[in-house]
Scaffold this motif. Structure first.
Motif, mmCIF file in Angstrom:
data_model
loop_
_atom_site.group_PDB
_atom_site.id
_atom_site.type_symbol
_atom_site.label_atom_id
_atom_site.label_comp_id
_atom_site.label_asym_id
_atom_site.label_seq_id
_atom_site.Cartn_x
_atom_site.Cartn_y
_atom_site.Cartn_z
ATOM 1 N N LEU A 114 -0.640 3.592 4.600
ATOM 2 C CA LEU A 114 -1.822 2.729 4.626
ATOM 3 C C LEU A 114 -1.538 1.413 5.333
ATOM 4 C CD1 LEU A 114 -3.229 3.324 1.021
ATOM 5 C CD2 LEU A 114 -4.132 4.230 3.173
ATOM 6 N N THR A 115 -0.353 0.855 5.106
ATOM 7 C CA THR A 115 0.000 -0.393 5.779
ATOM 8 C C THR A 115 0.038 -0.196 7.290
ATOM 9 O OG1 THR A 115 1.215 -1.314 3.899
ATOM 10 C CG2 THR A 115 1.827 -2.117 6.076
ATOM 11 N N TRP A 116 0.627 0.904 7.726
ATOM 12 C CA TRP A 116 0.633 1.223 9.159
ATOM 13 C C TRP A 116 -0.777 1.353 9.704
ATOM 14 C CZ3 TRP A 116 -1.253 6.051 10.923
ATOM 15 C CH2 TRP A 116 -1.156 6.250 12.312
ATOM 16 N N ALA A 117 -1.612 2.096 9.005
ATOM 17 C CA ALA A 117 -2.970 2.342 9.477
ATOM 18 C C ALA A 117 -3.771 1.053 9.585
ATOM 19 C CB ALA A 117 -3.671 3.325 8.543
ATOM 20 N N PHE A 118 -3.682 0.209 8.551
ATOM 21 C CA PHE A 118 -4.535 -0.970 8.501
ATOM 22 C C PHE A 118 -4.005 -2.151 9.305
ATOM 23 C CE2 PHE A 118 -6.546 1.380 5.158
ATOM 24 C CZ PHE A 118 -7.854 0.926 5.150
ATOM 25 N N THR A 119 -2.710 -2.192 9.551
ATOM 26 C CA THR A 119 -2.169 -3.348 10.291
ATOM 27 C C THR A 119 -1.880 -3.055 11.759
ATOM 28 O OG1 THR A 119 0.126 -2.851 9.671
ATOM 29 C CG2 THR A 119 -1.129 -4.278 8.190
ATOM 30 N N GLN A 120 -1.736 -1.773 12.109
ATOM 31 C CA GLN A 120 -1.377 -1.453 13.494
ATOM 32 C C GLN A 120 -2.425 -0.650 14.255
ATOM 33 O OE1 GLN A 120 2.689 -0.091 14.143
ATOM 34 N NE2 GLN A 120 3.309 -0.852 12.134
ATOM 35 N N GLU A 121 -3.247 0.104 13.563
ATOM 36 C CA GLU A 121 -4.167 1.004 14.255
ATOM 37 C C GLU A 121 -5.641 0.663 14.088
ATOM 38 O OE1 GLU A 121 -3.383 3.481 16.384
ATOM 39 O OE2 GLU A 121 -1.300 2.817 16.206
ATOM 40 N N LEU A 122 -6.069 0.384 12.883
ATOM 41 C CA LEU A 122 -7.499 0.188 12.646
ATOM 42 C C LEU A 122 -8.024 -1.118 13.221
ATOM 43 C CD1 LEU A 122 -7.852 1.668 9.038
ATOM 44 C CD2 LEU A 122 -8.425 2.717 11.240
ATOM 45 N N CYS A 123 -7.120 -2.009 13.629
ATOM 46 C CA CYS A 123 -7.548 -3.231 14.321
ATOM 47 C C CYS A 123 -8.080 -2.911 15.714
ATOM 48 C CB CYS A 123 -6.398 -4.232 14.407
ATOM 49 S SG CYS A 123 -4.908 -3.579 15.161
ATOM 50 N N LYS A 124 -7.900 -1.660 16.168
ATOM 51 C CA LYS A 124 -8.424 -1.256 17.481
ATOM 52 C C LYS A 124 -9.905 -0.897 17.421
ATOM 53 C CE LYS A 124 -3.885 0.632 18.771
ATOM 54 N NZ LYS A 124 -3.129 1.863 19.118
ATOM 55 N N VAL A 125 -10.418 -0.731 16.215
ATOM 56 C CA VAL A 125 -11.828 -0.373 16.053
ATOM 57 C C VAL A 125 -12.684 -1.626 16.199
ATOM 58 C CG1 VAL A 125 -13.570 0.568 14.499
ATOM 59 C CG2 VAL A 125 -11.266 1.537 14.520
ATOM 60 N N VAL A 144 -7.537 -1.848 -2.318
ATOM 61 C CA VAL A 144 -6.611 -1.023 -1.539
ATOM 62 C C VAL A 144 -6.429 -1.587 -0.135
ATOM 63 C CG1 VAL A 144 -6.265 1.254 -0.509
ATOM 64 C CG2 VAL A 144 -7.063 1.061 -2.873
ATOM 65 N N THR A 145 -7.513 -2.034 0.466
ATOM 66 C CA THR A 145 -7.428 -2.596 1.816
ATOM 67 C C THR A 145 -6.555 -3.845 1.830
ATOM 68 O OG1 THR A 145 -9.640 -1.766 2.374
ATOM 69 C CG2 THR A 145 -8.756 -3.547 3.736
ATOM 70 N N GLY A 146 -6.787 -4.746 0.882
ATOM 71 C CA GLY A 146 -5.983 -5.967 0.817
ATOM 72 C C GLY A 146 -4.518 -5.685 0.587
ATOM 73 N N ALA A 147 -4.215 -4.727 -0.304
ATOM 74 C CA ALA A 147 -2.814 -4.383 -0.582
ATOM 75 C C ALA A 147 -2.151 -3.778 0.648
ATOM 76 C CB ALA A 147 -2.740 -3.409 -1.760
ATOM 77 N N ALA A 148 -2.883 -2.957 1.389
ATOM 78 C CA ALA A 148 -2.324 -2.345 2.602
ATOM 79 C C ALA A 148 -2.011 -3.410 3.653
ATOM 80 C CB ALA A 148 -3.303 -1.316 3.166
ATOM 81 N N ILE A 149 -2.912 -4.362 3.805
ATOM 82 C CA ILE A 149 -2.712 -5.416 4.806
ATOM 83 C C ILE A 149 -1.571 -6.348 4.419
ATOM 84 C CG2 ILE A 149 -3.781 -7.453 5.842
ATOM 85 C CD1 ILE A 149 -6.466 -5.915 5.669
ATOM 86 N N LEU A 150 -1.507 -6.704 3.147
ATOM 87 C CA LEU A 150 -0.477 -7.632 2.682
ATOM 88 C C LEU A 150 0.869 -6.952 2.469
ATOM 89 C CD1 LEU A 150 -2.566 -9.722 0.127
ATOM 90 C CD2 LEU A 150 -1.879 -10.386 2.440
ATOM 91 N N GLY A 151 0.857 -5.638 2.316
ATOM 92 C CA GLY A 151 2.109 -4.899 2.139
ATOM 93 C C GLY A 151 2.610 -4.837 0.711
#
Length: 257
Positions: free
Chosen positions: A10-21, A132-139
């Motif tokens: 989730l951290t990978w998805a939300f910090t490296q990939e979903l910022c492309k949307v 969940v989103t906040g935890a993924a972003i903050l790690g």
């Protein structure tokens, strides 16, 4: 196929990939990375001139390609949590690691739980999505650690106060009990059946909510790990077992020491 934990995925998805949307608008990068922008939104809840996309992530100014399909699957799975509702079980006791000889901690937990039930916002799936989103972003997940708030005797005019339970009738003739002053000012002695009361030294509402959020986060991760397992093209989610009471291990360690 890369095997990863649900948290790392989730951290990978939300910090490296979903910022492309929703990103890319002809601007150039001006010092702050997509990661730091996203982290600031998770921490502060807002960011001037840049709004989060549908996944709650700040789009990047410069976008190199589309987001990985596995990351999109993660984002959609997290968004799907909005359809889940939940209840706090009766007798929920999130502080087995704290002494509570006077029942003050249990009483405060009941008060906060009643407040949460009345407001309802923390019992909605939307809260799970944000959590969940906040935890993924903050790690990392919610910080459940806290020191026992301490307790003291209730004082009045610099002296320990006395209380007594009395009965009365309401306008409909129904009997009810209420707590009254238990000190007789004439005799300068406590009234018959009088008792003293204790109170917490510090408020613990934030800690109660943090431990609730920790358990909600762990339960949500279990749902996501199950939903995403076998549905990704380049990742395999490692087996996940929810760690719902890490504070219980702390208590055991203290007792064993």
């Amino acid at each position: 196929m890369k095997t990863v934990t649900i948290e790392a995925f989730l951290t990978w998805a939300f910090t490296q990939e979903l910022c492309k949307v929703g990103g890319g608008d002809g601007l150039t990068t001006v010092g702050a990375s997509n990661w730091s922008l996203t982290r600031d939104v998770a921490t502060l809840g807002t960011l001037i001139d840049r709004s989060p996309n549908i996944y709650g992530v700040v789009p990047g100014f410069v976008v190199d390609g589309d987001p990985h399909p596995d990351a999109v699957a993660a984002g959609e799975a997290v968004r799907g949590l909005a359809r889940i509702g939940f209840e706090i079980p009766e007798g929920w006791a999130p502080f087995p690691d704290w002494p509570d000889e006077h029942g003050l901690v249990a009483r405060e937990v009941r008060r906060v739980v009643d407040e949460v039930r009345v407001k309802g916002d923390r019992l909605s799936g939307r809260h799970l999505v944000a959590l969940v989103t906040g935890a993924a972003i903050l790690g990392h997940g919610p910080d459940w650690t806290a020191d026992y708030p301490g307790h003291r005797m209730v004082m009045k005019n610099g002296q320990p106060a006395w209380f007594v339970m009395k009965k009365a009738k309401d306008a409909f003739g129904r009997v009810y009990e209420y707590e009254a002053d238990g000190f007789n000012r004439v005799s300068q002695r406590p009234r018959k059946g009088a008792y003293r009361r204790f109170e917490l030294k510090n408020m613990m509402r934030g800690t109660v909510l943090a431990r609730l959020d920790w358990q909600l986060w762990q339960d949500a991760l279990a749902v996501l790990a199950d939903d995403l397992q076998g549905s990704l093209s380049h990742h395999a989610i490692a087996p996940f077992s929810a760690d719902r009471q890490p504070w219980a291990r702390v208590r055991k360690a203290v007792v064993s020491a």
